[in-house]
Design a protein around this motif. Structure first.
Motif, mmCIF file in Angstrom:
data_model
loop_
_atom_site.group_PDB
_atom_site.id
_atom_site.type_symbol
_atom_site.label_atom_id
_atom_site.label_comp_id
_atom_site.label_asym_id
_atom_site.label_seq_id
_atom_site.Cartn_x
_atom_site.Cartn_y
_atom_site.Cartn_z
ATOM 1 N N MET A 74 0.844 -1.196 0.000
ATOM 2 C CA MET A 74 0.000 0.000 0.000
ATOM 3 C C MET A 74 0.882 1.250 0.000
ATOM 4 S SD MET A 74 -3.101 -1.276 0.084
ATOM 5 C CE MET A 74 -4.296 -0.093 0.754
ATOM 6 N N PRO A 75 0.436 2.328 -0.642
ATOM 7 C CA PRO A 75 1.248 3.559 -0.674
ATOM 8 C C PRO A 75 1.434 4.158 0.713
ATOM 9 C CG PRO A 75 -0.965 3.957 -1.536
ATOM 10 C CD PRO A 75 -0.825 2.479 -1.371
ATOM 11 N N PHE A 76 2.525 4.914 0.889
ATOM 12 C CA PHE A 76 2.849 5.520 2.179
ATOM 13 C C PHE A 76 2.088 6.827 2.352
ATOM 14 C CE2 PHE A 76 6.275 2.570 1.554
ATOM 15 C CZ PHE A 76 6.561 2.116 2.832
ATOM 16 N N HIS A 77 1.737 7.102 3.617
ATOM 17 C CA HIS A 77 0.900 8.270 3.895
ATOM 18 C C HIS A 77 1.205 8.822 5.282
ATOM 19 C CE1 HIS A 77 -2.598 10.884 3.765
ATOM 20 N NE2 HIS A 77 -3.062 10.359 4.883
ATOM 21 N N VAL A 78 1.118 10.142 5.413
ATOM 22 C CA VAL A 78 1.178 10.825 6.707
ATOM 23 C C VAL A 78 -0.176 11.486 6.929
ATOM 24 C CG1 VAL A 78 2.242 12.695 8.032
ATOM 25 C CG2 VAL A 78 3.666 11.209 6.615
ATOM 26 N N SER A 89 1.239 13.245 1.512
ATOM 27 C CA SER A 89 -0.020 12.536 1.302
ATOM 28 C C SER A 89 0.163 11.410 0.288
ATOM 29 C CB SER A 89 -1.091 13.500 0.796
ATOM 30 O OG SER A 89 -2.260 12.808 0.398
ATOM 31 N N ALA A 90 -0.540 10.288 0.515
ATOM 32 C CA ALA A 90 -0.506 9.166 -0.428
ATOM 33 C C ALA A 90 -1.088 9.562 -1.776
ATOM 34 C CB ALA A 90 -1.291 7.990 0.146
ATOM 35 N N MET A 91 -1.779 10.679 -1.828
ATOM 36 C CA MET A 91 -2.328 11.157 -3.096
ATOM 37 C C MET A 91 -1.248 11.258 -4.156
ATOM 38 S SD MET A 91 -3.544 15.042 -3.870
ATOM 39 C CE MET A 91 -3.388 15.690 -5.536
ATOM 40 N N TYR A 92 -0.061 11.718 -3.757
ATOM 41 C CA TYR A 92 1.002 11.935 -4.736
ATOM 42 C C TYR A 92 1.560 10.620 -5.257
ATOM 43 C CZ TYR A 92 0.761 16.885 -3.996
ATOM 44 O OH TYR A 92 0.298 18.186 -3.968
ATOM 45 N N ALA A 93 1.444 9.557 -4.470
ATOM 46 C CA ALA A 93 1.857 8.240 -4.961
ATOM 47 C C ALA A 93 0.830 7.685 -5.942
ATOM 48 C CB ALA A 93 2.036 7.282 -3.791
ATOM 49 N N LEU A 94 -0.445 8.069 -5.760
ATOM 50 C CA LEU A 94 -1.514 7.539 -6.606
ATOM 51 C C LEU A 94 -1.698 8.325 -7.897
ATOM 52 C CD1 LEU A 94 -4.229 6.782 -3.888
ATOM 53 C CD2 LEU A 94 -2.707 5.158 -5.022
ATOM 54 N N SER A 136 0.268 2.300 4.087
ATOM 55 C CA SER A 136 1.565 2.157 4.742
ATOM 56 C C SER A 136 1.884 3.442 5.494
ATOM 57 C CB SER A 136 2.657 1.868 3.716
ATOM 58 O OG SER A 136 2.451 0.614 3.087
ATOM 59 N N GLN A 137 2.550 3.303 6.629
ATOM 60 C CA GLN A 137 2.845 4.456 7.482
ATOM 61 C C GLN A 137 4.247 4.984 7.192
ATOM 62 O OE1 GLN A 137 1.691 4.478 11.806
ATOM 63 N NE2 GLN A 137 3.909 4.534 12.121
ATOM 64 N N PRO A 164 7.340 5.152 13.586
ATOM 65 C CA PRO A 164 8.215 4.387 12.706
ATOM 66 C C PRO A 164 7.536 4.054 11.383
ATOM 67 C CG PRO A 164 7.266 2.955 14.361
ATOM 68 C CD PRO A 164 6.836 4.357 14.717
ATOM 69 N N MET A 165 8.312 3.783 10.379
ATOM 70 C CA MET A 165 7.760 3.353 9.100
ATOM 71 C C MET A 165 7.123 1.976 9.258
ATOM 72 S SD MET A 165 9.691 2.849 5.430
ATOM 73 C CE MET A 165 10.466 1.299 5.913
ATOM 74 N N TRP A 166 5.983 1.788 8.625
ATOM 75 C CA TRP A 166 5.336 0.483 8.665
ATOM 76 C C TRP A 166 4.747 0.187 7.288
ATOM 77 C CZ3 TRP A 166 5.589 -3.349 12.040
ATOM 78 C CH2 TRP A 166 4.745 -4.437 11.841
ATOM 79 N N VAL A 167 5.090 -0.965 6.758
ATOM 80 C CA VAL A 167 4.612 -1.358 5.428
ATOM 81 C C VAL A 167 3.355 -2.210 5.576
ATOM 82 C CG1 VAL A 167 5.140 -2.615 3.311
ATOM 83 C CG2 VAL A 167 6.932 -1.278 4.464
#
Length: 265
Positions: A74-78, A89-94, A136-137, A164-167
């Motif tokens: 899943m794409p990463f997001h804050v 934002s995960a928007m930019y990955a999508l 993903s975090q 922390p980062m989480w996939v």
């Protein structure tokens, strides 16, 4: 004796409405407008809602294109409360998976807040709340921030822990596993055991039953929530289907929550 011709002229009366007739016509027109206005407003709201739901479907398609390319990740997001740059934002990955069209992230009902008419997507890149537990975090460092307490109407200094980062993977959502909570040893609640058909991916930023709540955000500041649609909230779930939710009770059931439990994401 001279007999002159008598010429009679017919007096022409001015044409037009009397004052009473004008008042009657004006009243009838006003009545018709008052009857038609709700229908026009309903039609416009229906059109906005339909466009919003179409946007969410396009976001769902973009997500599934993304995970198919990235081996199910899943794409990463804050989240909005931690976001300091809209590019988090995960928007930019999508975007590359929806023809780089940012308009699908803009709800037509997003007209800002009573304090500021600037649409929310200007600050966050999207009108839709992207669900952190579905994505993903991204890593967020420890930081000291100024936060607004709406109950007291005061600002306060808060130290926030690092995240922390989480996939996260889409196959975990398909079978209903919250791997992050399992790894942290947290007690799993009913909403943690639901499948992708009950895990929201994106929704209208504000729930109708929370209209008027005062909130705060680093990129927006203090604002009052105003729903994008009348008495409804459009929601996209991870499996791709979109629904309109009209009550908190319905919303809780869709997410696998126990009715009456404390709300939260």
């Amino acid at each position: 004796m001279y007999q002159g011709r008598i010429i009679r002229t017919r007096r022409r009366l001015p044409s037009g409405f009397t004052l009473v007739e004008l008042l009657v016509v004006t009243g009838v027109i006003g009545l018709l407008i008052s009857m038609l206005l709700p229908a026009v407003q309903f039609a416009r709201e229906s059109a906005r809602c339909a466009q919003c739901k179409n946007n969410l479907r396009q976001i769902g398609l973009a997500l599934h294109h993304y995970v198919s390319v990235h081996n199910g990740i899943m794409p990463f997001h804050v989240g909005e409360q931690d976001m300091t740059d809209v590019r988090q934002s995960a928007m930019y990955a999508l975007l590359p998976y929806c023809e780089s069209n940012p308009a699908i992230f803009h709800c037509p009902g997003d007209i800002g807040s009573p304090e500021d008419p600037t649409p929310f997507h200007v600050h966050w890149g999207t009108s839709y709340k992207l669900e952190g537990r579905a994505l993903s975090q991204a890593y967020v460092p420890e930081r000291v921030v100024q936060e607004y307490d709406p109950r007291r109407g005061q600002w306060k200094t808060e130290r926030k822990k690092a995240k922390p980062m989480w996939v996260r993977r889409i196959d975990e959502h398909v079978v209903g596993i919250d791997s992050k909570k399992l790894a942290e040893g947290k007690e799993l609640k009913p909403q943690d055991l639901v499948q992708s058909s009950q895990i929201q991916l994106a929704r209208d930023m504000f729930e109708p039953w929370k209209a008027g709540e005062v909130k705060w955000n680093p990129l927006r500041g203090v604002y009052t929530s105003r729903p994008f649609h009348t008495l409804r909230m459009n929601v996209l779930f991870v499996d791709g289907h979109v629904v309109s939710v009209t009550s908190k009770e319905e919303w809780d059931l869709l997410r696998g929550r126990v009715p009456g439990s404390k709300d939260g994401d």
